[in-house]
Design an enzyme around this catalytic site. Structure first.
Site, PDB file in Angstrom:
ATOM      1  N   ALA A   9     -29.477  35.790   9.308  1.00  0.00           N
ATOM      2  CA  ALA A   9     -28.123  34.820   9.103  1.00  0.00           C
ATOM      3  C   ALA A   9     -27.220  35.174  10.572  1.00  0.00           C
ATOM      4  O   ALA A   9     -25.783  34.647  10.418  1.00  0.00           O
ATOM      5  CB  ALA A   9     -27.193  35.629   8.590  1.00  0.00           C
ATOM      6  N   CYS A  10     -27.717  35.295  11.041  1.00  0.00           N
ATOM      7  CA  CYS A  10     -27.314  35.520  12.999  1.00  0.00           C
ATOM      8  C   CYS A  10     -27.389  33.990  13.444  1.00  0.00           C
ATOM      9  O   CYS A  10     -28.744  32.857  13.532  1.00  0.00           O
ATOM     10  CB  CYS A  10     -27.824  36.300  14.065  1.00  0.00           C
ATOM     11  SG  CYS A  10     -26.739  37.018  15.270  1.00  0.00           S
ATOM     12  N   GLU A  11     -26.635  33.291  14.394  1.00  0.00           N
ATOM     13  CA  GLU A  11     -26.605  32.179  14.359  1.00  0.00           C
ATOM     14  C   GLU A  11     -26.967  32.639  16.103  1.00  0.00           C
ATOM     15  O   GLU A  11     -28.052  31.513  16.459  1.00  0.00           O
ATOM     16  CB  GLU A  11     -25.140  31.868  14.753  1.00  0.00           C
ATOM     17  CG  GLU A  11     -25.429  30.171  15.320  1.00  0.00           C
ATOM     18  CD  GLU A  11     -23.485  29.691  15.941  1.00  0.00           C
ATOM     19  OE1 GLU A  11     -23.486  28.894  16.705  1.00  0.00           O
ATOM     20  OE2 GLU A  11     -22.783  30.326  15.809  1.00  0.00           O
ATOM     21  N   ARG A  14     -30.946  32.611  15.085  1.00  0.00           N
ATOM     22  CA  ARG A  14     -31.757  30.955  14.535  1.00  0.00           C
ATOM     23  C   ARG A  14     -31.652  30.016  15.661  1.00  0.00           C
ATOM     24  O   ARG A  14     -32.329  29.310  15.943  1.00  0.00           O
ATOM     25  CB  ARG A  14     -30.457  30.482  13.267  1.00  0.00           C
ATOM     26  CG  ARG A  14     -30.633  31.523  12.303  1.00  0.00           C
ATOM     27  CD  ARG A  14     -29.780  30.528  10.730  1.00  0.00           C
ATOM     28  NE  ARG A  14     -28.317  30.404  11.306  1.00  0.00           N
ATOM     29  CZ  ARG A  14     -27.022  30.875  11.083  1.00  0.00           C
ATOM     30  NH1 ARG A  14     -27.289  32.430  10.541  1.00  0.00           N
ATOM     31  NH2 ARG A  14     -25.971  30.129  11.813  1.00  0.00           N
TER      32      ARG A  14
END
Length: 133
Positions: A9-11, A14
Site C-alpha cells: 500500500a506504500c508508494e 512499490r
C-alpha cells in the site's frame, strides 16, 4: 539474494520493489504487515541498517501519535515493543542485499544496494525520472 520488507500500500515501497525488479532481480518479498516481526528479527534488521527504533519509527500514517510514541523521552524499548504489536510503525521498505541493509527512503536509496541497475530509463510512480541509461 535481495529481500524487501514491503508494504504494497506504500508508494515508496512499490517504487523500490519496481526498481529491484527492473534491475533484473527476483527479490524475496516479506509482507511484514501480515507476517509481523519477532523481537530478534527486528533488532537484527535495525542494527544491520544502523537504525535505532526511534529512527525507524513511522510517524505519519501510523498510530505512533495515538500511542504516545512521538515524545522525545519515550525510550527505544517502548518504541520497539509497540513496533512488535503494530508492525505498521516500522518505516519501510527495508531492503537486504549482499551490499548491506537499508531503510530505502527515498526510494533511490535502494540503488546503493544493487550491483546492477535498471538498463532502461526508470520512472517512479509519480512520473519522476530516477535512472537514465
Amino acid at each position: 539474494m535481495i529481500v524487501i520488507h514491503h508494504n504494497p500500500a506504500c508508494e515508496t515501497s512499490r517504487n523500490v520493489l519496481a526498481i529491484i525488479k527492473a534491475a533484473g532481480y527476483t527479490p524475496v518479498i516479506v509482507d511484514y504487515l501480515s507476517e509481523g516481526w519477532t523481537r530478534s528479527q527486528l533488532l537484527a534488521l535495525l542494527a544491520a541498517a544502523d537504525l535505532t527504533p526511534r529512527q525507524a519509527l513511522r510517524e505519519t500514517k501510523s498510530p505512533a501519535s495515538d500511542l504516545g510514541l512521538l515524545a522525545p523521552d519515550v525510550p527505544d524499548e517502548a518504541i520497539l515493543d509497540a513496533m512488535l504489536q503494530h508492525p505498521v510503525l516500522v518505516n519501510r521498505p527495508i531492503v537486504c542485499s549482499p551490499r548491506g541493509i537499508r531503510l530505502c527512503r527515498p526510494s533511490e536509496t535502494v540503488l546503493e544496494l544493487l550491483d546492477t541497475w535498471p538498463q532502461e530509463p526508470f520512472y517512479k510512480e509519480d512520473g519522476t525520472l530516477l535512472v537514465t541509461t
